[in-house]
Design an enzyme around this catalytic site. Structure first.
Site, PDB file in Angstrom:
ATOM      1  N   ASP A  17       5.996   4.281  22.887  1.00 34.95           N
ATOM      2  CA  ASP A  17       4.497   3.833  22.325  1.00 34.95           C
ATOM      3  C   ASP A  17       3.553   4.091  23.108  1.00 34.95           C
ATOM      4  OD1 ASP A  17       2.679   3.073  20.504  1.00 34.95           O
ATOM      5  OD2 ASP A  17       2.492   1.092  21.357  1.00 34.95           O
ATOM      6  N   SER A  18       2.461   4.116  22.781  1.00 37.08           N
ATOM      7  CA  SER A  18       1.278   4.315  23.872  1.00 37.08           C
ATOM      8  C   SER A  18       1.133   3.136  25.026  1.00 37.08           C
ATOM      9  CB  SER A  18      -0.200   4.409  23.073  1.00 37.08           C
ATOM     10  OG  SER A  18      -0.341   3.286  22.348  1.00 37.08           O
ATOM     11  N   TYR A  49      -3.906   5.962  21.972  1.00 37.88           N
ATOM     12  CA  TYR A  49      -3.768   7.184  21.309  1.00 37.88           C
ATOM     13  C   TYR A  49      -4.415   7.388  20.042  1.00 37.88           C
ATOM     14  CZ  TYR A  49       0.834   8.290  24.309  1.00 37.88           C
ATOM     15  OH  TYR A  49       1.711   8.720  25.177  1.00 37.88           O
ATOM     16  N   GLY A  50      -4.689   6.380  19.530  1.00 38.02           N
ATOM     17  CA  GLY A  50      -5.323   6.419  18.092  1.00 38.02           C
ATOM     18  C   GLY A  50      -6.612   6.983  17.986  1.00 38.02           C
ATOM     19  N   CYS A  80       5.323   4.357  17.247  1.00 36.96           N
ATOM     20  CA  CYS A  80       4.059   4.418  17.345  1.00 36.96           C
ATOM     21  C   CYS A  80       3.516   5.235  16.219  1.00 36.96           C
ATOM     22  CB  CYS A  80       3.603   5.537  18.685  1.00 36.96           C
ATOM     23  SG  CYS A  80       1.925   5.886  18.468  1.00 36.96           S
ATOM     24  N   ASN A  81       2.766   4.331  15.241  1.00 35.81           N
ATOM     25  CA  ASN A  81       2.436   5.193  14.017  1.00 35.81           C
ATOM     26  C   ASN A  81       1.571   6.389  14.197  1.00 35.81           C
ATOM     27  OD1 ASN A  81       2.931   3.116  11.456  1.00 35.81           O
ATOM     28  ND2 ASN A  81       2.635   2.025  13.398  1.00 35.81           N
ATOM     29  N   THR A  82       0.570   6.343  15.118  1.00 34.48           N
ATOM     30  CA  THR A  82      -0.142   7.266  15.432  1.00 34.48           C
ATOM     31  C   THR A  82       0.503   8.777  15.869  1.00 34.48           C
ATOM     32  OG1 THR A  82      -1.797   5.989  16.462  1.00 34.48           O
ATOM     33  CG2 THR A  82      -2.066   8.334  16.820  1.00 34.48           C
ATOM     34  N   GLU A 159      -3.186  -5.373  23.523  1.00 31.37           N
ATOM     35  CA  GLU A 159      -2.846  -5.178  24.616  1.00 31.37           C
ATOM     36  C   GLU A 159      -3.256  -6.422  25.826  1.00 31.37           C
ATOM     37  OE1 GLU A 159      -1.729  -2.439  26.591  1.00 31.37           O
ATOM     38  OE2 GLU A 159      -0.880  -1.382  24.621  1.00 31.37           O
ATOM     39  N   CYS A 191       0.286   0.003  12.519  1.00 24.82           N
ATOM     40  CA  CYS A 191       0.364   0.251  14.031  1.00 24.82           C
ATOM     41  C   CYS A 191       0.938  -0.740  14.440  1.00 24.82           C
ATOM     42  CB  CYS A 191      -1.370   0.175  14.470  1.00 24.82           C
ATOM     43  SG  CYS A 191      -1.529   0.057  16.270  1.00 24.82           S
ATOM     44  N   THR A 192       1.755  -0.380  15.453  1.00 22.98           N
ATOM     45  CA  THR A 192       2.959  -1.161  16.149  1.00 22.98           C
ATOM     46  C   THR A 192       2.106  -2.372  16.911  1.00 22.98           C
ATOM     47  OG1 THR A 192       3.247   0.327  17.858  1.00 22.98           O
ATOM     48  CG2 THR A 192       4.820   0.375  15.910  1.00 22.98           C
ATOM     49  N   HIS A 193       1.123  -2.187  17.218  1.00 22.88           N
ATOM     50  CA  HIS A 193       0.204  -3.244  18.103  1.00 22.88           C
ATOM     51  C   HIS A 193       0.011  -4.449  17.033  1.00 22.88           C
ATOM     52  CE1 HIS A 193      -0.269  -0.273  21.195  1.00 22.88           C
ATOM     53  NE2 HIS A 193      -0.771  -1.381  22.100  1.00 22.88           N
TER      54      HIS A 193
HETATM   55  N1  DGL Z   1       0.922   1.467  18.705  1.00 16.21           N
HETATM   56  C1  DGL Z   1       0.348   2.749  18.218  1.00 16.21           C
HETATM   57  C2  DGL Z   1       0.334   3.078  16.694  1.00 16.21           C
HETATM   58  O1  DGL Z   1       1.372   2.242  16.210  1.00 16.21           O
HETATM   59  C3  DGL Z   1      -0.812   3.493  18.915  1.00 16.21           C
HETATM   60  C4  DGL Z   1      -2.092   2.695  19.085  1.00 16.21           C
HETATM   61  C5  DGL Z   1      -2.921   3.420  20.120  1.00 16.21           C
HETATM   62  O2  DGL Z   1      -2.432   3.616  21.341  1.00 16.21           O
HETATM   63  O3  DGL Z   1      -4.154   3.729  19.639  1.00 16.21           O
HETATM   64  O4  DGL Z   1      -0.374   3.686  16.157  1.00 16.21           O
END
Ligand code: DGL
Length: 273
Positions: A17-18, A49-50, A80-82, A159, A191-193
């Site tokens: 993931d990011s 990343y998003g 990471c969904n992105t 984060e 989003c996994t966050h």
């Molecule tokens: N956790 C990631 C996701 O699921 C990336 C979030 C990010 O880095 O913007 O999209």
């Protein structure tokens, strides 16, 4: 240590993931597949990343995957969904290893959960802009009504580990107020966050809304895939967990230990080639 000389089944599940978001997927994998070894990479030097372009996210995704392959993993979970939204097909076409993303399992779980056919999706700007979730959901049932909202500030809040901070509450109200009016019965945490902020999100959409954590759904798919390919680890040895990040390992270690409820996470800083 890269695990080249051990049986295929005992190799790790590679997860990336990011940043720390993918730990929500690691948590689900630890619960669901407790005998499996896990190697994690969090690209903490380049999070988020998003809000980056598809081209850049794709480039990062290839580098992250190559790094995990160098560690000798048996399957890759794109936590990471992105990346799953913009690069999963390219990764699958390019690398000769099973790869599982977040969109398909998340959409399938929402499809099962929704009774009234009104589904919300929250995610990064890139994930929402890609329309990957609405596309997958419509494949499941074309009559679904889908309401999507990007929530980019949830990533830095997660984060920071601000699960109950007043700032998270305020920002959740701002992002989710419109969604609350749409009478959704299911919300995809795309989003996994976001599962890190699960409580504050639930508070602002209401207790009647089922929250879909794509990590949990993905863990079930990982098990199926490993079973199909005879790759499930049958060893009874204690599993080995290794964590790599591209920057600030101390912060990652602190939050990771708190979130995974594990002492002494081994976190190593690496420089991607
Ligand atoms: N956790 C990631 C996701 O699921 C990336 C979030 C990010 O880095 O913007 O999209």
């Amino acid at each position: 240590m890269p695990s080249w000389n051990i049986p295929e089944t005992q190799k790790s599940i590679g997860v990336f993931d990011s940043g720390i978001g993918g730990l929500t997927v690691v948590h689900a994998l630890m619960q669901h597949l407790p005998q499996e070894n896990i190697t994690y990479f969090g690209d903490t030097a380049r999070v988020p990343y998003g809000s980056k372009s598809e081209e850049v996210v794709r480039e990062y995704a290839f580098e992250d995957t190559r790094f995990l392959l160098q560690q000798g993993v048996k399957i890759i979970v794109v936590a990471c969904n992105t990346v799953s939204a913009v690069a999963i097909d390219d990764l699958k076409a390019h690398f000769d290893i099973p790869i599982i993303g977040m969109i398909e399992p998340g959409a399938a779980a929402a499809c099962k959960a929704s009774k009234n056919g009104r589904i919300g999706v929250i995610g990064t700007l890139a994930t929402i802009g890609s329309e990957s979730y609405p596309r997958k959901l419509k494949e499941c049932k074309s009559s679904f009504e889908i309401f999507s909202t990007p929530c980019p500030l949830f990533v830095p809040l997660a984060e920071e580990g601000w699960r109950t901070h007043p700032a998270s509450d305020l920002i959740a109200e701002e992002y989710l107020a419109d969604l609350r009016k749409e009478q959704i019965d299911t919300l995809i945490l795309g989003c996994t966050h976001y599962p890190i902020l699960r409580d504050v999100i639930q508070k602002h959409v209401g207790p009647q809304v089922a929250l879909i954590d794509s990590g949990e759904a993905a863990a079930i798919q990982v098990e199926q895939m490993l079973r199909e390919k005879n790759l499930l680890n049958t060893s009874t040895a204690q599993p080995n967990y290794s964590f790599f990040v591209s920057d600030v390992p101390q912060k990652f270690k602190q939050l990771g230990e708190l979130f995974l409820q594990k002492a002494d996470l081994r976190v190593t800083k690496v420089h991607l080639q």
